[in-house]
Write a protein that holds these residues in place. Structure first.
Motif, PDB file in Angstrom:
ATOM      1  N   UNK A 283      54.923  31.820  -0.456  1.00 15.58           N
ATOM      2  CA  UNK A 283      54.625  32.957  -1.321  1.00 15.58           C
ATOM      3  C   UNK A 283      55.254  32.844  -2.698  1.00 15.58           C
ATOM      4  N   UNK A 284      55.743  31.661  -3.044  1.00 17.92           N
ATOM      5  CA  UNK A 284      56.355  31.444  -4.353  1.00 17.92           C
ATOM      6  C   UNK A 284      55.321  31.136  -5.429  1.00 17.92           C
ATOM      7  N   UNK A 285      54.128  30.781  -5.019  1.00 17.96           N
ATOM      8  CA  UNK A 285      53.028  30.519  -5.934  1.00 17.96           C
ATOM      9  C   UNK A 285      51.797  31.182  -5.335  1.00 17.96           C
ATOM     10  N   UNK A 286      51.274  32.153  -6.040  1.00 21.12           N
ATOM     11  CA  UNK A 286      50.144  32.925  -5.537  1.00 21.12           C
ATOM     12  C   UNK A 286      48.885  32.067  -5.498  1.00 21.12           C
ATOM     13  N   UNK A 287      48.312  31.944  -4.316  1.00 24.88           N
ATOM     14  CA  UNK A 287      47.093  31.180  -4.124  1.00 24.88           C
ATOM     15  C   UNK A 287      46.340  31.753  -2.943  1.00 24.88           C
ATOM     16  N   UNK A 288      45.188  31.199  -2.663  1.00 28.80           N
ATOM     17  CA  UNK A 288      44.374  31.676  -1.543  1.00 28.80           C
ATOM     18  C   UNK A 288      43.777  30.480  -0.820  1.00 28.80           C
ATOM     19  N   UNK A 289      43.593  30.659   0.468  1.00 28.40           N
ATOM     20  CA  UNK A 289      42.928  29.630   1.268  1.00 28.40           C
ATOM     21  C   UNK A 289      41.419  29.817   1.121  1.00 28.40           C
ATOM     22  N   UNK A 290      40.731  28.722   0.916  1.00 26.87           N
ATOM     23  CA  UNK A 290      39.268  28.703   0.878  1.00 26.87           C
ATOM     24  C   UNK A 290      38.851  27.656   1.898  1.00 26.87           C
ATOM     25  N   UNK A 291      38.666  28.095   3.129  1.00 25.89           N
ATOM     26  CA  UNK A 291      38.428  27.143   4.211  1.00 25.89           C
ATOM     27  C   UNK A 291      39.712  26.388   4.490  1.00 25.89           C
ATOM     28  N   UNK A 292      39.685  25.071   4.379  1.00 27.35           N
ATOM     29  CA  UNK A 292      40.873  24.255   4.596  1.00 27.35           C
ATOM     30  C   UNK A 292      41.631  23.964   3.307  1.00 27.35           C
ATOM     31  N   UNK A 293      41.134  24.441   2.201  1.00 27.36           N
ATOM     32  CA  UNK A 293      41.727  24.127   0.898  1.00 27.36           C
ATOM     33  C   UNK A 293      42.437  25.344   0.305  1.00 27.36           C
ATOM     34  N   UNK A 294      43.384  25.060  -0.579  1.00 30.48           N
ATOM     35  CA  UNK A 294      44.034  26.103  -1.361  1.00 30.48           C
ATOM     36  C   UNK A 294      43.379  26.142  -2.738  1.00 30.48           C
TER      37      UNK A 294
END
Length: 64
Positions: free
Chosen positions: A37-48
Motif C-alpha cells: 500500500x506504499x504505492x497506489x495501484x490496481x490489479x488488472x487481471x494478473x497485472x498491476x
C-alpha cells in the motif's frame, strides 16, 4: 504515425515495468510497494497498473 488526442476522462496508466523505469527501481520493488500500500495501484487481471500522476508524485516525494 500520428497519435490521436487523449481522452481526458481516461487516466494515463503505466504497467509495472513502466512504473519501475520511471522510479528507477526494480519491478520487484514496485510490486512490494504496491502490495504494502506504499504505492497506489490496481490489479488488472494478473497485472498491476498505476496512474502516471501517482508514480510521478512518488518519484518526487522524499524517501521514507
Amino acid at each position: 504515425m500520428t497519435s490521436e488526442p487523449r481522452d481526458p476522462k481516461i487516466p494515463d496508466l503505466l504497467s509495472l515495468q513502466e512504473a519501475a523505469d520511471l522510479l528507477g527501481i526494480s519491478k520487484q520493488a514496485v510490486h512490494k510497494r504496491a502490495e504494502r500500500g506504499q504505492l497506489l495501484g490496481a490489479r488488472a487481471g494478473n497485472a498491476w497498473v498505476f496512474r502516471r500522476a501517482v508514480v510521478e508524485a512518488a518519484r518526487t516525494a522524499p524517501a521514507t
